[in-house]
Design an enzyme around this catalytic site. Structure first.
Site, short mmCIF file in Angstrom:
data_model
loop_
_atom_site.label_atom_id
_atom_site.label_comp_id
_atom_site.label_asym_id
_atom_site.label_seq_id
_atom_site.Cartn_x
_atom_site.Cartn_y
_atom_site.Cartn_z
N CYS A 128 0.83 -1.21 0.00
CA CYS A 128 0.00 0.00 0.00
C CYS A 128 0.87 1.26 0.00
O CYS A 128 1.55 1.53 -0.97
CB CYS A 128 -0.96 -0.06 1.19
SG CYS A 128 -2.38 1.05 1.04
N HIS A 129 0.89 2.04 1.08
CA HIS A 129 1.77 3.20 1.16
C HIS A 129 3.16 2.83 1.69
O HIS A 129 4.06 3.66 1.73
CB HIS A 129 1.16 4.28 2.05
CG HIS A 129 -0.03 4.96 1.44
ND1 HIS A 129 -1.31 4.51 1.64
CD2 HIS A 129 -0.13 6.04 0.62
CE1 HIS A 129 -2.16 5.29 1.00
NE2 HIS A 129 -1.48 6.21 0.36
N GLU A 159 -5.56 6.97 -4.53
CA GLU A 159 -5.42 8.15 -3.66
C GLU A 159 -6.51 9.17 -3.96
O GLU A 159 -7.10 9.78 -3.04
CB GLU A 159 -4.04 8.78 -3.85
CG GLU A 159 -3.56 9.60 -2.68
CD GLU A 159 -3.18 8.76 -1.47
OE1 GLU A 159 -4.03 8.64 -0.55
OE2 GLU A 159 -2.05 8.22 -1.43
#
Length: 222
Positions: A128-129, A159
């Protein structure tokens, strides 16, 4: 016993929104379940050490609840990267959560730890991030660890879909491309993970478990 090190953000504020953030609990809890079931030991590290801020706890997620209970002391007293020896770990797994977008890119000690684990034959994973933590990680020759590699991460479209493209300090997908990554992605929020050698990445929370499975495969001698 093989050991995985989960890397967590120490950042707890979601820009100027007034909202709190941190590491996304399901992205460590569900992978940790995979690792422990496979006979692995689990460790944690955070950018600043101490208590790591958390986000994403959802009612009914019994796996996350069990993880938080079992690792309460570890999450309250995380070490920082400079306190750890890369030789102790077979996999480092960068956990996502929006907090990572503020502190992972500048976490040079954490990036150096990941690079050292990779250079000695270990696996570097992120979801993910979490791939924000790869932006400062280099190979022994100084080239970015993601350069020329297939990489999945939270996409620019995702996002925008969660309404935070104007809140995060940069676009993760774009930053990875600028480092030479070959982005691979599927539709928003669908599970997608990829192993390019000993670099294993996943697109979003739904991908976290598969990243763990692939990391174990890559770390296991043939």
């Amino acid at each position: 016993m093989p050991k995985v090190l989960f890397a967590l953000t120490s950042h707890d504020r979601l820009g100027d929104t007034g909202r709190r953030t941190g590491f996304y609990v399901p992205e460590i809890a569900h992978p940790a379940e995979v690792f422990t079931a496979a006979g692995w030991d689990v460790g944690v590290v955070s950018v600043k050490g101490g208590e790591a801020p958390r986000d994403g706890v959802k009612e009914g997620d019994t796996v996350s609840a069990a993880f938080l209970a079992a690792y309460a002391d570890e999450l309250k007293n995380t070490p920082s990267a400079d306190q750890l020896d890369p030789a102790d770990y077979d996999v480092i797994y960068f956990v996502g959560g929006h907090g990572t977008m503020w502190d992972f890119p500048g976490a040079t000690d954490l990036a150096a730890l990941a690079s050292a684990i990779y250079s000695r034959g270990g696996v570097v994973a992120a979801v993910c991030h979490g791939p924000a933590g790869l932006l400062s990680a280099d190979l022994d020759d100084g080239s970015p660890i993601v350069q020329g590699k297939q990489v999945a991460a939270f996409t620019n479209e995702e996002e925008a879909a969660v309404g935070l493209d104007d809140v995060v300090p940069f676009a993760l997908e774009t930053a990875l491309i600028e480092k030479g990554a070959k982005i691979t992605k599927v539709e928003n929020f669908a599970a997608h993970a990829v192993a390019d050698g000993r670099l294993v990445t996943g697109q979003n929370p739904a991908s976290a478990t598969r990243v763990a499975e692939l990391a174990i495969l890559q770390a296991t001698p043939a």
